[in-house]
Design a protein around this motif. Structure first.
Motif, PDB file in Angstrom:
ATOM      1  N   ALA A 166      18.435  -0.009  29.301  1.00  0.00           N
ATOM      2  CA  ALA A 166      17.228   0.827  29.369  1.00  0.00           C
ATOM      3  C   ALA A 166      17.321   2.114  28.557  1.00  0.00           C
ATOM      4  O   ALA A 166      16.432   2.435  27.785  1.00  0.00           O
ATOM      5  N   ALA A 167      18.406   2.874  28.712  1.00  0.00           N
ATOM      6  CA  ALA A 167      18.509   4.160  28.007  1.00  0.00           C
ATOM      7  C   ALA A 167      19.184   3.993  26.646  1.00  0.00           C
ATOM      8  O   ALA A 167      19.628   4.958  26.041  1.00  0.00           O
ATOM      9  N   ASP A 168      19.257   2.725  26.173  1.00  0.00           N
ATOM     10  CA  ASP A 168      19.848   2.402  24.875  1.00  0.00           C
ATOM     11  C   ASP A 168      21.275   2.912  24.724  1.00  0.00           C
ATOM     12  O   ASP A 168      21.606   3.611  23.767  1.00  0.00           O
ATOM     13  N   PRO A 169      22.165   2.576  25.691  1.00  0.00           N
ATOM     14  CA  PRO A 169      23.541   3.060  25.609  1.00  0.00           C
ATOM     15  C   PRO A 169      24.310   2.329  24.501  1.00  0.00           C
ATOM     16  O   PRO A 169      24.002   1.174  24.214  1.00  0.00           O
ATOM     17  N   PRO A 170      25.283   3.004  23.879  1.00  0.00           N
ATOM     18  CA  PRO A 170      26.051   2.316  22.821  1.00  0.00           C
ATOM     19  C   PRO A 170      27.009   1.254  23.374  1.00  0.00           C
ATOM     20  O   PRO A 170      27.396   0.344  22.672  1.00  0.00           O
ATOM     21  N   VAL A 171      27.368   1.398  24.674  1.00  0.00           N
ATOM     22  CA  VAL A 171      28.359   0.484  25.276  1.00  0.00           C
ATOM     23  C   VAL A 171      27.720  -0.267  26.440  1.00  0.00           C
ATOM     24  O   VAL A 171      26.998   0.315  27.247  1.00  0.00           O
ATOM     25  N   LEU A 172      28.001  -1.573  26.500  1.00  0.00           N
ATOM     26  CA  LEU A 172      27.491  -2.392  27.595  1.00  0.00           C
ATOM     27  C   LEU A 172      28.679  -3.088  28.265  1.00  0.00           C
ATOM     28  O   LEU A 172      29.434  -3.803  27.603  1.00  0.00           O
ATOM     29  N   LEU A 173      28.854  -2.846  29.572  1.00  0.00           N
ATOM     30  CA  LEU A 173      29.916  -3.514  30.335  1.00  0.00           C
ATOM     31  C   LEU A 173      29.277  -4.616  31.170  1.00  0.00           C
ATOM     32  O   LEU A 173      28.259  -4.391  31.828  1.00  0.00           O
ATOM     33  N   MET A 174      29.874  -5.812  31.144  1.00  0.00           N
ATOM     34  CA  MET A 174      29.286  -6.943  31.866  1.00  0.00           C
ATOM     35  C   MET A 174      30.373  -7.623  32.698  1.00  0.00           C
ATOM     36  O   MET A 174      31.356  -8.107  32.150  1.00  0.00           O
ATOM     37  N   ASP A 175      30.181  -7.627  34.022  1.00  0.00           N
ATOM     38  CA  ASP A 175      31.198  -8.171  34.931  1.00  0.00           C
ATOM     39  C   ASP A 175      30.711  -9.505  35.493  1.00  0.00           C
ATOM     40  O   ASP A 175      29.894  -9.541  36.411  1.00  0.00           O
ATOM     41  N   GLU A 176      31.206 -10.616  34.913  1.00  0.00           N
ATOM     42  CA  GLU A 176      30.787 -11.974  35.288  1.00  0.00           C
ATOM     43  C   GLU A 176      29.265 -12.052  35.468  1.00  0.00           C
ATOM     44  O   GLU A 176      28.785 -12.534  36.503  1.00  0.00           O
ATOM     45  N   PRO A 177      28.478 -11.580  34.491  1.00  0.00           N
ATOM     46  CA  PRO A 177      27.042 -11.447  34.730  1.00  0.00           C
ATOM     47  C   PRO A 177      26.323 -12.770  34.953  1.00  0.00           C
ATOM     48  O   PRO A 177      25.284 -12.804  35.591  1.00  0.00           O
ATOM     49  N   PHE A 178      26.872 -13.875  34.411  1.00  0.00           N
ATOM     50  CA  PHE A 178      26.159 -15.150  34.531  1.00  0.00           C
ATOM     51  C   PHE A 178      26.866 -16.099  35.508  1.00  0.00           C
ATOM     52  O   PHE A 178      26.593 -17.297  35.539  1.00  0.00           O
ATOM     53  N   GLY A 179      27.780 -15.551  36.302  1.00  0.00           N
ATOM     54  CA  GLY A 179      28.618 -16.389  37.176  1.00  0.00           C
ATOM     55  C   GLY A 179      27.865 -17.081  38.295  1.00  0.00           C
ATOM     56  O   GLY A 179      28.300 -18.108  38.789  1.00  0.00           O
ATOM     57  N   ALA A 180      26.717 -16.534  38.712  1.00  0.00           N
ATOM     58  CA  ALA A 180      26.057 -17.062  39.909  1.00  0.00           C
ATOM     59  C   ALA A 180      24.882 -17.990  39.608  1.00  0.00           C
ATOM     60  O   ALA A 180      24.188 -18.410  40.519  1.00  0.00           O
ATOM     61  N   VAL A 181      24.643 -18.307  38.320  1.00  0.00           N
ATOM     62  CA  VAL A 181      23.485 -19.154  38.002  1.00  0.00           C
ATOM     63  C   VAL A 181      23.937 -20.571  37.635  1.00  0.00           C
ATOM     64  O   VAL A 181      25.106 -20.805  37.346  1.00  0.00           O
TER      65      VAL A 181
END
Length: 416
Positions: A166-181
């Motif tokens: 949303a705030a256009d951050p330079p860094v994106l951290l993703m913790d098992e984001p697709f694990g539950a689908v």
């Protein structure tokens, strides 16, 4: 990517972890011990390792959701170990498994959280919500006012990614984001992330326990042992072809050639056109098109140009003026960013020897067939065999040299 006024698109920032450690009171060994890692700006780095090896802890120390016990973290050259953690989190997007959306807030309110906190104007926030929903492939008019419970798992996950960006951050951290689908949704979300990254060039650090996901998404993969000790940090190709040791080999598992199908994309192979008609075309026209096409089936597209059904000649005979019950629904599609492995699985599931390729809005762009995919598999297997043969020759050559040197040595000893 379109930008609203005063909004500058941030590309990624470099991340340096220096002697990063985390100890918990009462635990004899550190959860994370002395991790050193340099991540380039705009790079996708995947942390993969067995359960409990400290990969999520390492990730959460980057945005200080977990405070490090020792070491330093630099983002874009700036030491963030001592700055206010709340300020830091505005620079770092964070997406987790099951999206973690606030259930009492609408989609728009969830996405607006950080921009609101940092004082963006209402018009700027509204325009950013539109832009992000479009970016993650959701119609703003349809989804803006919905609550998380009214979304499917895949849709929730897309909103989670939109909120993180949303705030256009330079860094994106993703913790098992697709694990539950489910697996099909997961494949599509992975493709979506690859497409987004082509547009946004963020620095993404992504935790998974799924090595195939790591190969598909990562520019580089860090295979971690206990306490986040790095067993190997390299490109997917290098890890597949030259695992550093038995621990890494165990992670790669069997079938490295098939795993390499995760390195090739649908856009790397030939996408052929296929005869298509739309639901608005008269039945006679569809029949004529099928007859002149030279194929025994035709692809029916919906009003938005998206693949809907496969129609065979017999289906049209039985249609009796209506296509409602005729044909077979298109069960699975792939995008140009999907891997050849995804495409192969879709072809085998469909049993029809081909899979439809779609664009970012689900519109038809072409077809990939079994023959094209099998040729790619054979090329990869041939390359693997050649590599194995060369390695064997090198090994035999080295052995022969060693034996020769030993014999020379023995001969020399006898002369003395």
């Amino acid at each position: 990517m379109p930008e609203d006024s005063g909004h500058n698109g941030h590309h990624g920032a470099s991340i340096e972890l220096e002697s990063l450690s985390k100890e918990y009171p009462g635990n004899p060994t550190p959860a994370v011990d002395n991790v050193n890692m340099e991540i380039k700006a705009g790079e996708v780095v995947i942390l993969v390792g067995p359960s409990g090896c400290g990969k999520s802890t390492t990730l959460k120390m980057i945005n200080r959701l977990i405070e490090p016990t020792g070491g330093r973290i630099r983002i874009g050259g700036e030491d963030v170990t001592d700055i206010d953690p709340v300020k830091l989190r505005r620079k770092v997007g964070y997406a987790i498994q099951s999206a973690g959306l606030f259930p009492h807030m609408t989609v728009a309110q969830n996405i607006a959280l950080v921009p609101k906190m940092i004082g963006w104007s209402k018009t700027r926030i509204a325009s950013r919500i539109e832009e992000l929903l479009d970016l993650v492939g959701l119609d703003a008019g349809e989804f803006r006012g919905r609550y998380p419970r009214q979304l499917s798992g895949g849709q929730q996950q897309r909103v989670g990614v939109a909120r993180a960006l949303a705030a256009d951050p330079p860094v994106l951290l993703m913790d098992e984001p697709f694990g539950a689908v489910d697996p099909i949704t997961r494949d599509h979300l992975q493709d979506e992330l690859i497409r987004l990254q082509h547009e946004l060039h963020k620095t993404i650090v992504f935790v998974t326990h799924d090595f195939d996901e790591a190969i598909k998404l990562g520019d580089r993969i860090a295979v971690l042992r206990e306490q986040s000790h790095i067993a190997q940090f390299d490109t997917p190709e290098a890890i597949l072809t030259n695992p550093a040791d038995d621990f890494v080999s165990g992670f790669v598992g069997a079938g490295a050639a098939l795993k390499r199908l995760n390195l090739s994309r649908v856009r790397d192979v030939e996408i052929t056109d296929y005869p298509t008609v739309t639901v608005d075309d008269p039945l006679q026209e569809i029949f004529n098109r099928l007859r002149s096409s030279g194929t025994n089936e035709i692809l029916l597209l919906d009003k938005r140009g998206r693949p809907y059904k496969w129609l065979r000649r017999g289906d049209l005979m039985r249609a009796r003026g209506s296509l409602a019950r005729a044909g077979t629904l298109v069960s699975d599609t792939v995008t140009r960013d999907a891997t050849l492995r995804d495409a192969l699985e879709a072809v085998l599931t469909d049993n029809a020897g081909r899979v439809v390729v779609t664009g970012r809005r689900g519109e038809y762009t072409g077809v990939v067939d079994m023959e094209t995919l099998m040729n790619s598999v054979h090329e990869l297997l041939d390359a693997d065999r050649l590599e194995a043969l060369e390695a064997q020759h090198e090994l035999e050559g080295a052995r022969a040299e060693r034996t020769h040197a030993e014999q020379e040595g023995e001969g020399g000893g006898m002369k003395a």
